[in-house]
Motif scaffolding. Structure first.
Motif, short mmCIF file in Angstrom:
data_model
loop_
_atom_site.label_atom_id
_atom_site.label_comp_id
_atom_site.label_asym_id
_atom_site.label_seq_id
_atom_site.Cartn_x
_atom_site.Cartn_y
_atom_site.Cartn_z
N ALA A 1 -36.78 -4.93 -16.17
CA ALA A 1 -37.08 -5.94 -15.27
C ALA A 1 -37.26 -7.40 -15.37
CB ALA A 1 -37.31 -5.65 -13.86
N VAL A 2 -38.14 -7.83 -15.96
CA VAL A 2 -38.82 -8.57 -16.09
C VAL A 2 -38.35 -9.82 -17.71
CG1 VAL A 2 -40.75 -10.29 -17.19
CG2 VAL A 2 -41.19 -8.78 -14.80
N LYS A 3 -37.58 -8.57 -18.36
CA LYS A 3 -37.16 -8.93 -19.59
C LYS A 3 -36.02 -9.39 -19.99
CE LYS A 3 -38.28 -6.52 -23.45
NZ LYS A 3 -38.68 -7.39 -24.66
N ALA B 1 -34.54 -22.65 -21.52
CA ALA B 1 -34.35 -23.55 -22.93
C ALA B 1 -35.28 -21.52 -23.62
CB ALA B 1 -35.46 -24.44 -23.58
N ASP B 2 -35.97 -21.01 -23.57
CA ASP B 2 -36.76 -19.95 -24.38
C ASP B 2 -36.35 -18.70 -23.67
OD1 ASP B 2 -37.30 -21.23 -26.53
OD2 ASP B 2 -38.53 -22.61 -24.52
N ASN B 3 -37.26 -17.83 -24.56
CA ASN B 3 -36.40 -16.43 -23.63
C ASN B 3 -38.08 -15.76 -24.30
OD1 ASN B 3 -36.81 -13.75 -22.89
ND2 ASN B 3 -34.72 -13.62 -24.20
N PRO B 4 -38.56 -16.04 -23.28
CA PRO B 4 -40.14 -15.48 -23.73
C PRO B 4 -40.46 -13.86 -23.44
CG PRO B 4 -40.85 -16.14 -21.93
CD PRO B 4 -39.25 -16.57 -21.99
N GLY B 5 -39.78 -13.03 -23.24
CA GLY B 5 -40.21 -11.97 -23.26
C GLY B 5 -39.05 -11.09 -24.69
N ALA B 6 -38.90 -11.63 -25.60
CA ALA B 6 -38.10 -11.32 -26.27
C ALA B 6 -39.13 -11.08 -27.48
CB ALA B 6 -37.22 -12.37 -26.94
N ALA B 7 -40.11 -10.99 -27.75
CA ALA B 7 -40.68 -11.05 -28.58
C ALA B 7 -41.89 -9.57 -27.74
CB ALA B 7 -41.46 -12.00 -28.79
N LEU C 1 -34.07 -10.68 -16.67
CA LEU C 1 -34.11 -11.67 -16.18
C LEU C 1 -33.98 -12.93 -17.63
CD1 LEU C 1 -34.12 -13.87 -13.77
CD2 LEU C 1 -36.45 -13.37 -13.02
N PHE C 2 -35.28 -12.84 -17.53
CA PHE C 2 -35.80 -13.92 -18.46
C PHE C 2 -34.34 -13.78 -19.99
CE2 PHE C 2 -40.25 -14.04 -18.07
CZ PHE C 2 -39.80 -15.06 -17.58
N SER C 3 -33.75 -12.71 -20.33
CA SER C 3 -33.00 -12.85 -21.42
C SER C 3 -31.48 -13.01 -20.53
CB SER C 3 -32.46 -10.82 -21.47
OG SER C 3 -31.52 -11.34 -22.69
N PHE C 4 -30.99 -12.92 -19.41
CA PHE C 4 -30.10 -12.94 -18.60
C PHE C 4 -30.30 -14.89 -18.46
CE2 PHE C 4 -28.39 -15.16 -15.29
CZ PHE C 4 -26.91 -14.42 -14.77
N ALA C 5 -31.22 -15.60 -18.21
CA ALA C 5 -31.12 -17.07 -17.74
C ALA C 5 -30.87 -17.77 -18.98
CB ALA C 5 -32.72 -16.85 -17.52
N HIS C 6 -32.01 -16.77 -20.63
CA HIS C 6 -31.60 -17.48 -21.67
C HIS C 6 -30.34 -17.60 -22.01
CE1 HIS C 6 -33.01 -19.56 -25.14
NE2 HIS C 6 -32.68 -17.93 -25.85
N GLN C 7 -29.69 -16.30 -21.93
CA GLN C 7 -28.10 -16.29 -22.63
C GLN C 7 -27.89 -17.33 -22.29
OE1 GLN C 7 -27.37 -12.39 -22.49
NE2 GLN C 7 -28.87 -11.70 -23.62
N ASN C 8 -27.20 -17.29 -20.49
CA ASN C 8 -26.49 -18.87 -19.67
C ASN C 8 -26.92 -19.27 -19.82
OD1 ASN C 8 -24.20 -16.80 -18.26
ND2 ASN C 8 -26.47 -15.60 -18.02
N LYS C 9 -27.66 -20.19 -20.61
CA LYS C 9 -28.80 -21.78 -20.51
C LYS C 9 -29.24 -22.45 -19.43
CE LYS C 9 -25.84 -22.71 -24.16
NZ LYS C 9 -25.35 -21.42 -24.94
N LEU C 10 -29.65 -21.44 -18.84
CA LEU C 10 -30.61 -21.78 -17.88
C LEU C 10 -31.89 -22.22 -17.72
CD1 LEU C 10 -28.93 -18.91 -15.32
CD2 LEU C 10 -28.63 -21.68 -15.43
#
Length: 303
Positions: A91-93, A106-112, A95-104
């Motif tokens: 769920a958290v990953k 700057a980074d996606n810390p969950g990707a790693a 959310l971060f992916s959605f926010a990063h892809q939509n430029k909301l």
């Protein structure tokens, strides 16, 4: 809910574009956008997981880094079952992916961080045909018996089952019936139930029943809640000495029995509402030896 020390942030540069720091109102809007289109049950579960994560970190989303997520993952591994840990991290990953892809963000810390692999326990939630027969035939309440069999034949999720109305079932030429299920991801699919079950269900329909009436009514003349259906299924299992049986067990069981009896796997994929055959194929590994050789029609000649 969050620490006050994280309310003031610098603007972050992402591919030459400035992304302003998140305010509490902006963060709430981001989460609402991420949840848009998900089912009610999914929204509630995801929102609970994200609030748990943010409470743990005591930071806003644009201040969180990989170390924060790893610390939370370590906490989850100590306190939660592997399946719950995996769901919360996913769920958290997401959310971060959605926010990063939509430029909301700057980074996606969950990707790693990879979600943990969990044991495939589906085989533990399958009843044999003998067990199912025993469970069904020892149910003393006729309406509950019909509910159990409809769950089994339709392979509906419990929320889909509770929402069924008479208008969702249409009789076919062979006297079986087509059931329309509205379920996960706001998707509609159709499944077929046997003539025997359909005729039994029709026998319970009253003269003043309308298409918008629920198929099953509880003692208060209302549709059954998911909790009530869970309780009926649980009690039916315990009556024959099988503990922990749930509506999802019956979904797994119905699908497995149909596959064992020759149902094409692509049909099961469609009727179960799976996104791909890789999910449905998990059922093929449940009972080793039941597939392959049993369908060989050319036999070795006698010596």
């Amino acid at each position: 809910m969050y620490g006050n020390g994280h309310l003031i942030r610098r603007t972050v540069i992402n591919n030459g574009n400035e992304i302003p720091p998140l305010t509490p109102k902006m963060e709430l809007k981001l989460i609402q956008m991420w949840l848009h289109g998900k089912s009610g049950a999914s929204r509630r579960a995801y929102l609970t997981d994200v609030h748990h994560f943010l409470d743990f970190c005591q930071k806003r989303l644009d201040s969180i880094d990989l170390a924060d997520i790893q610390n939370w993952d370590t906490f989850l591994a100590q306190k939660y079952a592997p399946s719950s840990r995996k769901r919360k991290l996913a769920a958290v990953k997401s959310l971060f992916s959605f926010a990063h892809q939509n430029k909301l963000l700057a980074d996606n810390p969950g990707a790693a961080l990879a979600t943990p692999k969990t044991k495939d326990a589906i085989s533990e939630k399958i009843l044999t045909e003998d067990e199912w027969w025993m469970l069904l035939n020892t149910e003393p309440n006729r309406q509950h018996q019909l509910m159990l069999q409809l769950l089994y034949e339709s392979r509906a999720r419990v929320s889909e089952f509770c929402n069924l109305k008479w208008k969702d079932i249409r009789e076919k030429a062979d006297l079986s019936a087509l059931v329309t299920l509205f379920g996960k991801g706001s998707k509609t699919r159709k499944v077929t139930i046997t003539p025997h079950l359909w005729q039994a269900l029709k026998g319970t329909k009253k003269n003043d029943t309308t298409g918008n009436d629920p198929i099953f009514l509880n003692l208060r003349h209302q549709a059954y809640s998911t909790v009530q259906v869970w309780r009926i299924v649980k009690n039916a299992g315990e009556r024959v000495g099988i503990y922990g049986v749930s509506p999802h067990w019956i979904r797994h069981t119905g699908a497995t029995h149909q596959l064992l009896n020759g149902s094409p796997i692509h049909l099961q994929q469609q009727e179960l509402g799976h996104s791909g055959l890789d999910i449905t194929s998990r059922y093929l590994h449940i009972l080793p030896g039941e597939y392959g050789a049993r369908y060989c029609k050319v036999q070795l000649p006698d010596s």
